[in-house]
Scaffold this active site. Structure first.
Site, PDB file in Angstrom:
ATOM      1  N   SER A   1     -24.924 -13.820  34.808  1.00 47.93           N
ATOM      2  CA  SER A   1     -25.111 -14.819  35.859  1.00 47.93           C
ATOM      3  C   SER A   1     -25.451 -14.221  37.212  1.00 47.93           C
ATOM      4  CB  SER A   1     -23.857 -15.691  36.001  1.00 47.93           C
ATOM      5  OG  SER A   1     -22.723 -14.902  36.297  1.00 47.93           O
TER       6      SER A   1
ATOM      7  N   ASP B   1     -18.206 -19.590  44.531  1.00 50.78           N
ATOM      8  CA  ASP B   1     -17.479 -20.523  43.668  1.00 50.78           C
ATOM      9  C   ASP B   1     -16.287 -19.905  42.950  1.00 50.78           C
ATOM     10  OD1 ASP B   1     -18.753 -18.860  41.926  1.00 50.78           O
ATOM     11  OD2 ASP B   1     -19.947 -20.387  40.922  1.00 50.78           O
TER      12      ASP B   1
ATOM     13  N   HIS C   1     -19.085 -16.084  41.821  1.00 49.77           N
ATOM     14  CA  HIS C   1     -20.397 -15.618  42.243  1.00 49.77           C
ATOM     15  C   HIS C   1     -20.493 -15.566  43.767  1.00 49.77           C
ATOM     16  CE1 HIS C   1     -20.725 -17.784  38.338  1.00 49.77           C
ATOM     17  NE2 HIS C   1     -21.354 -16.658  37.997  1.00 49.77           N
TER      18      HIS C   1
END
Length: 388
Positions: free
Chosen positions: A38, A343, A346
């Site tokens: 991610s 969040d 990240h």
């Protein structure tokens, strides 16, 4: 001798917050192929696995969700900008007629180096991503052989040879292991992770890849989610509030990854490999955040629970849920540029911009960038790194 390709020439201008690197020429690699999780996923998991990456993700730059786990751009987006190339389209995204002429992104959120299992967030482990690349390359060259007009959309055989192959993966292997294993057991697994990484790396080399850019993993113990889970005992935290065990594991992983890169150079003398120390860049940002204009080094911008972490594992960024009899929403902060973390997992666009600016200096690269006599004499042009 193989041809030499500078990634980019830049002007580095220092502002009051942190250096911004501005490209002044588009002389760069013809294509970029990226593999990872991610941290560099530009929409792969959202497209391929229908993973919900909804609002407020994307609110700062794209003004809507873009499949990225951030309020805006990722490190790879800033690097593509610096190379004067368009953002990478995800391999798994067929919506909107994506153009792959200048590369393709195989990274997907939740991906690991080790093969995925039933409990994995993403089925697209590094080995699967490399297999996808092999299929992509074969099919692209087959189509180009039949119809040269597709050169506007697909990389040429020359582009595949001269492309840069980027990696940012391994964080999820360490992260997941800590949920069922002791620190010593996690450390013992690192060699297994890297053996699998070596297998994938050599598959790319065997089909002609020669230029590689490998990011190490960041300070895992500084993520709000990790601190909330493993840092309730303050004796397990370092002076910055990060979980010691996870950062020790990340450091050990990075040391062994660096050794592997050295091994690759010895075994594959025509491979051009640059190792980038993302851990040091991110830890410096977290430990000296105020120097770079940030106010919150660890708290999540988009979360629930308030200080010090503003993170609750029961509710994700943007969600509304009934918690303890009340409907609550994990909302974003008022100014995302004040936060390092987006969040709980990240980074914000502002933090990603800082990290990319430091990558572009070349100070965190091994081998270090080439410093020309012209740059030492004060020329505004310099090569921030040399990957040839």
């Amino acid at each position: 001798m193989a041809p030499k390709f500078c990634i980019f020439k830049v002007i580095a201008i220092t502002f009051s917050i942190f250096p911004t690197v501005i490209p002044v020429t588009n002389f760069s690699f013809p294509a970029i192929f990226n593999f990872g999780d991610s941290n560099s996923d530009t929409g792969g998991l959202a497209a391929g696995f229908a993973f919900p990456v909804g609002p407020p993700n994307g609110q700062t730059y794209f003004l809507k969700p873009s499949g990225r786990f951030s309020d805006g751009r990722l490190i790879i987006d800033f690097l593509m900008d610096a190379m004067d190339l368009p953002f990478l389209n995800p391999y798994l995204d067929s919506v909107g007629a994506p153009n792959f002429q200048t590369g393709c992104n195989f990274a997907t959120g939740g991906s690991t180096i080790l093969p995925a299992n039933a409990a994995s967030t993403s089925p697209f482990s590094l080995g699967i991503q490399v297999a996808q690349f092999l299929k992509f390359k074969a099919r692209a060259l087959e189509l180009l052989d039949k119809d040269k007009r597709l050169q506007k959309y697909l990389p040429s055989e020359k582009s595949f040879k001269q492309a840069l192959y980027m990696f940012d993966v391994g964080q999820n292997d360490l992260d997941g292991a800590f949920y069922s294993k002791s620190e010593d057991q996690v450390l013992a697994l690192i060699q297994t992770f890297l053996t699998e990484f070596e297998t994938s790396f050599k598959k790319l080399y065997d089909v002609g890849a020669r230029k590689f850019w490998i990011h190490n993993t960041g300070p895992l113990g500084c993520l709000p989610r990790i601190i909330a889970k493993f840092g309730t005992d303050t004796t397990k935290l370092d002076q910055f509030g990060c979980v010691n065990s996870h950062n020790r594991a990340a450091n050990q992983f990075n040391m062994q990854l660096h050794d592997l890169c050295t091994k690759f150079r010895a075994q594959l003398p025509d491979a051009n490999i640059t190792y980038v120390d993302i851990f040091s860049i991110k830890l410096n940002l977290i430990s000296n955040y105020s120097q770079y204009g940030f106010k919150q080094p660890l708290a999540a911008c988009c979360g629930y629970g308030g200080p010090p972490l503003n993170f609750d594992s029961r509710i994700a960024c943007g969600e509304t849920k009934n918690l303890n009899g009340s409907m609550v929403t994990a909302t974003p902060c008022n100014n995302t540029a004040e936060y390092v973390n987006w969040d709980g997992n990240h980074y914000t666009e502002a933090a990603n911009e800082y990290v990319s600016s430091q990558i572009l200096t070349g100070n965190y690269s091994d081998p270090p960038p080439s410093v020309t006599a012209e740059s030492l004499l004060g020329s505004k042009f310099f090569d921030p790194r040399r990957l040839y």
